[in-house]
Motif scaffolding. Structure first.
Motif, PDB file in Angstrom:
ATOM      1  N   LEU A 262      25.236  24.106 -15.655  1.00 50.45           N
ATOM      2  CA  LEU A 262      24.449  23.173 -16.461  1.00 50.45           C
ATOM      3  C   LEU A 262      23.013  23.011 -15.967  1.00 50.45           C
ATOM      4  N   ILE A 263      22.631  23.747 -14.939  1.00 50.89           N
ATOM      5  CA  ILE A 263      21.237  23.725 -14.469  1.00 50.89           C
ATOM      6  C   ILE A 263      20.240  23.951 -15.612  1.00 50.89           C
ATOM      7  N   PRO A 264      20.483  24.889 -16.555  1.00 49.01           N
ATOM      8  CA  PRO A 264      19.494  25.092 -17.618  1.00 49.01           C
ATOM      9  C   PRO A 264      19.182  23.829 -18.424  1.00 49.01           C
ATOM     10  N   VAL A 265      20.156  22.931 -18.567  1.00 50.86           N
ATOM     11  CA  VAL A 265      19.923  21.702 -19.326  1.00 50.86           C
ATOM     12  C   VAL A 265      18.868  20.849 -18.628  1.00 50.86           C
ATOM     13  N   THR A 266      19.037  20.659 -17.340  1.00 51.43           N
ATOM     14  CA  THR A 266      18.077  19.857 -16.572  1.00 51.43           C
ATOM     15  C   THR A 266      16.740  20.568 -16.464  1.00 51.43           C
ATOM     16  N   LEU A 267      16.772  21.862 -16.212  1.00 53.66           N
ATOM     17  CA  LEU A 267      15.529  22.624 -16.074  1.00 53.66           C
ATOM     18  C   LEU A 267      14.682  22.524 -17.341  1.00 53.66           C
ATOM     19  N   ARG A 268      15.299  22.644 -18.494  1.00 52.04           N
ATOM     20  CA  ARG A 268      14.527  22.573 -19.750  1.00 52.04           C
ATOM     21  C   ARG A 268      13.909  21.190 -19.952  1.00 52.04           C
ATOM     22  N   ALA A 269      14.628  20.154 -19.560  1.00 51.06           N
ATOM     23  CA  ALA A 269      14.056  18.804 -19.650  1.00 51.06           C
ATOM     24  C   ALA A 269      12.883  18.653 -18.680  1.00 51.06           C
ATOM     25  N   MET A 270      13.002  19.239 -17.498  1.00 49.80           N
ATOM     26  CA  MET A 270      11.922  19.187 -16.520  1.00 49.80           C
ATOM     27  C   MET A 270      10.694  19.948 -17.008  1.00 49.80           C
ATOM     28  N   ALA A 271      10.916  21.075 -17.662  1.00 49.25           N
ATOM     29  CA  ALA A 271       9.802  21.867 -18.188  1.00 49.25           C
ATOM     30  C   ALA A 271       9.000  21.062 -19.205  1.00 49.25           C
ATOM     31  N   VAL A 272       9.699  20.282 -20.025  1.00 48.94           N
ATOM     32  CA  VAL A 272       9.008  19.442 -21.012  1.00 48.94           C
ATOM     33  C   VAL A 272       8.115  18.424 -20.303  1.00 48.94           C
ATOM     34  N   VAL A 273       8.639  17.783 -19.263  1.00 45.77           N
ATOM     35  CA  VAL A 273       7.860  16.801 -18.511  1.00 45.77           C
ATOM     36  C   VAL A 273       6.601  17.433 -17.931  1.00 45.77           C
ATOM     37  N   ARG A 274       6.719  18.657 -17.430  1.00 47.45           N
ATOM     38  CA  ARG A 274       5.591  19.331 -16.792  1.00 47.45           C
ATOM     39  C   ARG A 274       4.683  20.062 -17.780  1.00 47.45           C
ATOM     40  N   GLY A 275       5.098  20.121 -19.031  1.00 47.69           N
ATOM     41  CA  GLY A 275       4.288  20.824 -20.021  1.00 47.69           C
ATOM     42  C   GLY A 275       4.271  22.321 -19.812  1.00 47.69           C
ATOM     43  N   LEU A 276       5.391  22.865 -19.325  1.00 50.36           N
ATOM     44  CA  LEU A 276       5.514  24.288 -19.072  1.00 50.36           C
ATOM     45  C   LEU A 276       6.569  24.904 -19.970  1.00 50.36           C
ATOM     46  N   ASP A 277       6.456  26.209 -20.231  1.00 50.11           N
ATOM     47  CA  ASP A 277       7.571  26.864 -20.895  1.00 50.11           C
ATOM     48  C   ASP A 277       8.666  27.088 -19.865  1.00 50.11           C
ATOM     49  N   GLU A 278       9.887  27.284 -20.336  1.00 51.18           N
ATOM     50  CA  GLU A 278      11.019  27.312 -19.402  1.00 51.18           C
ATOM     51  C   GLU A 278      10.951  28.494 -18.440  1.00 51.18           C
ATOM     52  N   ASP A 279      10.368  29.623 -18.859  1.00 53.46           N
ATOM     53  CA  ASP A 279      10.258  30.762 -17.954  1.00 53.46           C
ATOM     54  C   ASP A 279       9.344  30.442 -16.778  1.00 53.46           C
ATOM     55  N   ALA A 280       8.228  29.783 -17.045  1.00 55.13           N
ATOM     56  CA  ALA A 280       7.312  29.402 -15.976  1.00 55.13           C
ATOM     57  C   ALA A 280       7.961  28.390 -15.040  1.00 55.13           C
ATOM     58  N   MET A 281       8.705  27.445 -15.623  1.00 53.95           N
ATOM     59  CA  MET A 281       9.385  26.454 -14.800  1.00 53.95           C
ATOM     60  C   MET A 281      10.436  27.119 -13.927  1.00 53.95           C
ATOM     61  N   ALA A 282      11.215  28.011 -14.512  1.00 53.25           N
ATOM     62  CA  ALA A 282      12.261  28.693 -13.754  1.00 53.25           C
ATOM     63  C   ALA A 282      11.672  29.558 -12.642  1.00 53.25           C
ATOM     64  N   THR A 283      10.574  30.233 -12.924  1.00 55.21           N
ATOM     65  CA  THR A 283       9.938  31.070 -11.911  1.00 55.21           C
ATOM     66  C   THR A 283       9.502  30.241 -10.712  1.00 55.21           C
ATOM     67  N   ALA A 284       8.897  29.079 -10.984  1.00 56.46           N
ATOM     68  CA  ALA A 284       8.460  28.203  -9.898  1.00 56.46           C
ATOM     69  C   ALA A 284       9.639  27.660  -9.107  1.00 56.46           C
ATOM     70  N   LEU A 285      10.673  27.209  -9.803  1.00 59.51           N
ATOM     71  CA  LEU A 285      11.827  26.626  -9.120  1.00 59.51           C
ATOM     72  C   LEU A 285      12.556  27.649  -8.262  1.00 59.51           C
TER      73      LEU A 285
END
Length: 295
Positions: A262-285
């Motif tokens: 279920l990590i993708p669920v939280t990651l996608r919500a975090m990406a919205v907060v940071r104003g990033l697309d999910e690929d950029a968020m995942a790469t950073a994390l």
């Protein structure tokens, strides 16, 4: 009434698989030994949605041994070892209610010394990448356990520095004392606040100290704007994501069993907060987790 019954029955039903991530990430804090699928199935399910690495966290001596063995058997699993803040007082004072899963009489300070010596040995293993979760929990342990918790925390800090491992912190209703003890003892080079629960001002303090802040399911809960505010001000290179599974399942599945998939669920919500697309968020994390745990 029918809706209420359905809601109750859903509590034991695992949430559906989310859409897979395109960039692989890690669950920086999970408890596979407590999850209904079992370790092997849980790892396979996580990998199927792009969660290819997990940090398995030990909370007592038995759990820490289990974590080290699992990490030894799986290249994509990394272990941490510790006595949880709620475990240390129970070792010393006893656990007559069996909260820890077994009823124990008081062992006194000598029992704590023996347990920490065993954690010391485990922390030296190469597959063990962190010491924790340690820290303070003033919610579940009463005033009689505070001094013991603080002593255990200080000794875990020393172990993390001795073995050059990450320090993984559990901080519940104890922000000021956790930060104070880190200042007094000197934090290890890599320090992670697991399931960060502070506000934006505390996040700025942690960022200035160079700590990593790991966000879990609660960052998705509507009432927790303070966590989203904290995420927004944390330097991107200091942000991690975790499940703390089987606990803290993200919205909209709160109350149902949690697991690394279920990590993708939280990651996608975090990406919205940071104003990033999910690929950029995942790469950073992914990069942050590898750096924090040195794998």
């Amino acid at each position: 009434m029918a809706q209420s019954k359905k809601s109750q029955s859903d509590k034991n039903v695992a949430p559906p698989l989310p859409e897979p991530l395109r960039v692989a990430v890690a669950d920086s804090h999970t408890h596979l030994d407590m999850q209904q699928d079992g370790a092997e199935a849980g790892l396979a399910k996580a990998a199927s949605v792009g969660v290819t690495t997990v940090v398995q966290v030990g909370c007592d001596l038995d759990g820490s041994v289990w974590a080290a063995r699992l990490a030894e058997a799986h290249e994509n699993v990394h272990a941490t070892v510790s006595l949880h803040p709620n475990e240390a007082p129970r070792i010393v004072l006893g656990d007559p209610d069996g909260w820890s899963g077994r009823r124990r009489g008081p062992g006194g300070p000598a029992a704590l010394d023996e347990a920490i010596a065993a954690i010391d040995e485990l922390a030296a293993l190469p597959q063990v990448k962190g010491v924790g979760e340690t820290g303070l929990d003033y919610y579940r342990t009463g005033p009689e356990g505070v001094e013991i918790q603080q002593e255990s925390f200080r000794r875990h800090i020393a172990l993390a520095k001795k073995h050059a491992k990450a320090l993984v912190i559990h901080d519940r209703d104890a922000h000021d004392d956790v930060l104070r003890i880190l200042r007094e003892e000197g934090a290890p080079e890599r320090t992670v606040f697991h399931c960060y629960s502070g506000d934006a001002e505390m996040a700025k303090v942690c960022a200035e100290a160079g700590y990593y802040l790991s966000f879990a399911g609660p960052v998705t809960f509507p009432a927790n704007q303070h966590l989203r505010d904290a995420l927004a001000v944390t330097p991107l290179d200091r942000v991690l994501v975790e499940t703390d599974a089987p606990f803290l399942t993200p919205a909209p599945y709160r109350g149902r069993p949690n697991a690394p998939y279920l990590i993708p669920v939280t990651l996608r919500a975090m990406a919205v907060v940071r104003g990033l697309d999910e690929d950029a968020m995942a790469t950073a994390l992914a990069a942050n987790t590898a750096r924090a745990f040195d794998y």
